[in-house]
Scaffold this active site. Structure first.
Site, PDB file in Angstrom:
ATOM      1  N   GLY A   1       0.665  -0.933  -0.214  1.00 23.68           N
ATOM      2  CA  GLY A   1      -0.176  -0.234   0.368  1.00 23.68           C
ATOM      3  C   GLY A   1       0.563   1.008  -0.208  1.00 23.68           C
TER       4      GLY A   1
ATOM      5  N   ASP B   1      -2.692 -13.680  -1.802  1.00 27.35           N
ATOM      6  CA  ASP B   1      -1.579 -12.427  -1.848  1.00 27.35           C
ATOM      7  C   ASP B   1      -1.066 -11.975  -1.725  1.00 27.35           C
ATOM      8  OD1 ASP B   1      -3.065  -9.252  -1.662  1.00 27.35           O
ATOM      9  OD2 ASP B   1      -1.942  -9.887  -0.108  1.00 27.35           O
TER      10      ASP B   1
ATOM     11  N   LYS C   1       3.149 -10.334  -3.634  1.00 29.89           N
ATOM     12  CA  LYS C   1       3.719  -9.783  -3.581  1.00 29.89           C
ATOM     13  C   LYS C   1       5.564  -9.763  -3.357  1.00 29.89           C
ATOM     14  CE  LYS C   1      -0.143  -7.213  -0.890  1.00 29.89           C
ATOM     15  NZ  LYS C   1      -1.037  -7.091   0.263  1.00 29.89           N
TER      16      LYS C   1
END
Lengths: 436, 436
Positions: A138, A205, A209
């Site tokens: 993020g 997820d 990444k």
């Protein structure tokens, strides 16, 4: 603050949580952004599936369109911002944009991890910028440092907590002694876990990444399929308690490492799994839904980047940073550093990754049990670091922590232990990281 | 890996601890660097004061010169790397380089903090890159994220541990209960403190870094003279013990904050002083000689950057990152984002900074003492958060922690307390940060 230069024109694909925040920030910080870029930003269209849907803030309804590809193809669009997610149709929109020389800012980790190569190739073909800071961790400025600040150094290892949902669950299990199910329920209630938490708790997820981080850190194309992945649904309250006894906590880690494979060739190993780390490790104190990435480089030594890994506003902050960079590049006629994949290192299979295991066994409390168990480790050339034995009636518990060994040897050791008569059950097997 | 492009030519000013490491890394990673840049790097000269001095590694003696200015002026130099430090003559060399359009990479925090404006102006005049990642927090990629990743966001506060020497001393006092003198001796013995530790322990080094950080974070020119500075030589073992009782630890912090001043105008406050922070704060666990910078931004939320703030190799890593960026820009005919000081925010004096105080008083154990003391706080409009009172014989100790108030009011409160008959002595006054 005004500017004489013509506006840099933006097309936004997707207007969910992140997209709405991007629009809000573009409005609220318009003056600052103009000053930083040297020209205003102008949002010329927003592609959504349902234009009539209620969205936060007052967005001019005339901006909405359902024709994403048409919006991307518009001649007057300079920068395409994609916050839709998923592989298709996002892939075709971004290829179209990049090939036509439009800058792209995307938060799409799944697409980058599955098929980043195609996007990078399209960017090279169109001589266009491809920015994706928001795709990993993020708001934490992480990709730019890896891409640019450390490019005079050699990264040897990246260890990250890159999924906020699972970190919230594991932090809560550590704090309260709760089991996985209970902690997941709490996370769902508080909005930290989705209704279907599979992508988070099974590590998909984090694996996406990890692939993106490994690609940047090692100048090598790594896809999600290259990442060994083990979820954290099997972590029990007993595991957490056992970690505590060792002065450790359990985190779902992504680990990307470069080093020689079994034949001595430099290679890359990328994996996602729960692991014990010592409480003194900087990653251990990363609580709640925070993310952090610990980077080890030959010259820089140890670095850590910490912050909010998800949420509309933090992710929008990362998107905005990329928009400003892309807009500045367009105004000055320049480009960001393009993909760096010159190293082409091979991917090492998980079996060759050197790890350490924490194994907890329920065994019969007989003479010679330890000798038999130790023999199995020796057979697979796994060296034992510590053993704790605690008896209760006719049973005993053996807690064994190994030294580093190839994962395949450790897995084979566990398989052999399972077949021993004196081993009643294997209570837990967890990897150990961070130099306990 | 070879390249057909002509080399990017480097001049190195200074060859001490950092310079020697830069030369070593340039040699050892030549192949990687060429691949990342797209052209080789060539070191064409090294300016030193004593060319005959023994230096680590095998540096070609023909590279050495004592004529730094002559080296900077050479037509075939593209990038000037300055690791000499100090204001003059480094300033004149860098102005010469930048004005002539040569890229500059510098680790010179003192010069940037005292007269960064002159360097930025020279860079603008020569249309040249000025990079200085190594000037703050050594190897930690911090300036690039502030300069580039967060430029779509609004930074509200930067709180940093930016001096390794004092962090080592304070960490050691916290761990062992030692006093300042003893901990300083240990730091000196281990090479963490210089023979004359003034610049570190009196906060001059941290103040220079604070000025640089504040300039970048708030798009405003801030110099070292704008920074309120209080060293940490006055921190006692009793202070550290008192902090522990409150669940805190003491760190030498640099704090840069934006917000309204007393007349409501947006302004910037920059200060360096020791302060108590709660152990749960991410900065509290930054031990040894590590550095960390905690950034709060409106959209991104809380971020932290952690790593080695000093040492030849980590600093050289930051210098190399900047060299690669500068070299790539030269090859592509582009420039890094130039200085961003459009906000021109005024500097708020320390008296207007809102802080909290922890005050420990030895008082006479008489009735009404607390009422008298509390009256002094009320007079200056300082609200008390907590009071702890412990008696022994005829004396008592009062430990008071305030709510946030302008520093001037707090200072005046302490002055008034000092003049009270019933106050035997003020044992300690420390600021409190991080939301205790």
């Amino acid at each position: 603050m005004s500017s004489d230069k013509p506006a840099v024109r933006l097309a936004l694909l997707g207007c969910g949580t992140v997209g709405t925040e991007v629009v809000r920030l573009l409005h609220e910080q318009a003056e600052d952004l103009t000053a930083r870029i040297g020209a205003p930003l102008e949002l010329v269209g927003i592609a959504v599936r349902r234009p009539g849907r209620q969205r936060g803030g007052a967005i001019d309804p005339a901006l909405f369109t359902t024709d994403a590809l048409g919006l991307v193809k518009r001649d007057d669009v300079d920068v395409v911002i994609e916050v839709v997610g998923g592989i298709d149709p996002a892939r075709s929109w971004l290829i179209e944009a990049l090939s036509a020389g439009k800058s792209v800012v995307t938060a799409n980790k799944a697409l980058l991890a599955e098929d980043g190569a195609t996007l990078h190739d399209a960017a090279a073909e169109g001589n266009a910028d491809l920015y994706f800071e928001a795709a990993v961790a993020g708001a934490i400025p992480l990709l730019r440092p890896l891409r640019e600040s450390l490019h005079g150094d050699r990264v040897t290892r990246v260890t990250g907590i890159v999924n906020g949902t699972t970190n919230f669950i594991l932090s809560s299990m550590d704090a309260t002694g709760a089991g996985f199910g209970e902690a997941l329920d709490e996370a769902t209630e508080l909005g930290y876990a989705e209704a279907d938490p599979t992508a988070d708790v099974e590590g998909f997820d984090a694996a996406a990444k990890a692939a993106i981080l490994a690609s940047l850190a090692f100048h090598t194309r790594v896809t999600a399929a290259d990442v060994f992945r083990e979820g954290m649904t099997g972590v029990t309250a007993a595991d957490v308690a056992s970690a505590k006894e060792m002065g450790c906590t359990i985190k779902l880690l992504c680990i990307a490492q470069r080093g020689p494979d079994s034949t001595g060739n430099e290679s890359v190993s990328v994996r996602v799994h729960p692991a014990m780390i010592p409480r003194s490790h900087p990653l251990a104190s990363v609580g709640d839904a925070f993310n952090a990435v610990f980077v080890e480089a030959e010259a820089a030594g140890q670095l850590m980047f910490y912050g909010r890994g998800a949420g509309g506003t933090p992710t929008a902050s990362a998107v905005l940073g990329d928009i400003v960079a892309a807009a500045r590049n367009r105004l000055s006629g320049t480009r960001a550093p393009s993909e760096s994949s010159y190293a082409h290192l091979p991917i090492r299979p998980i079996g060759e990754a050197v790890t350490r295991y924490h194994i907890s066994l329920d065994v019969a409390d007989r003479q010679g049990v330890l000798a038999t168990v130790a023999g199995v480790f020796a057979k697979h050339e796994v060296s034992i670091a510590t053993v704790r034995q605690s008896g209760r009636d006719e049973d005993a518990t053996l807690v064994i922590v190994t030294h580093g060994a190839p994962d395949a040897n450790l897995a084979a050791t566990v398989e052999d232990l399972r077949s021993l008569d004196i081993v009643r059950s294997i209570a837990s097997v967890l990897r150990v990281e961070g130099g306990v």
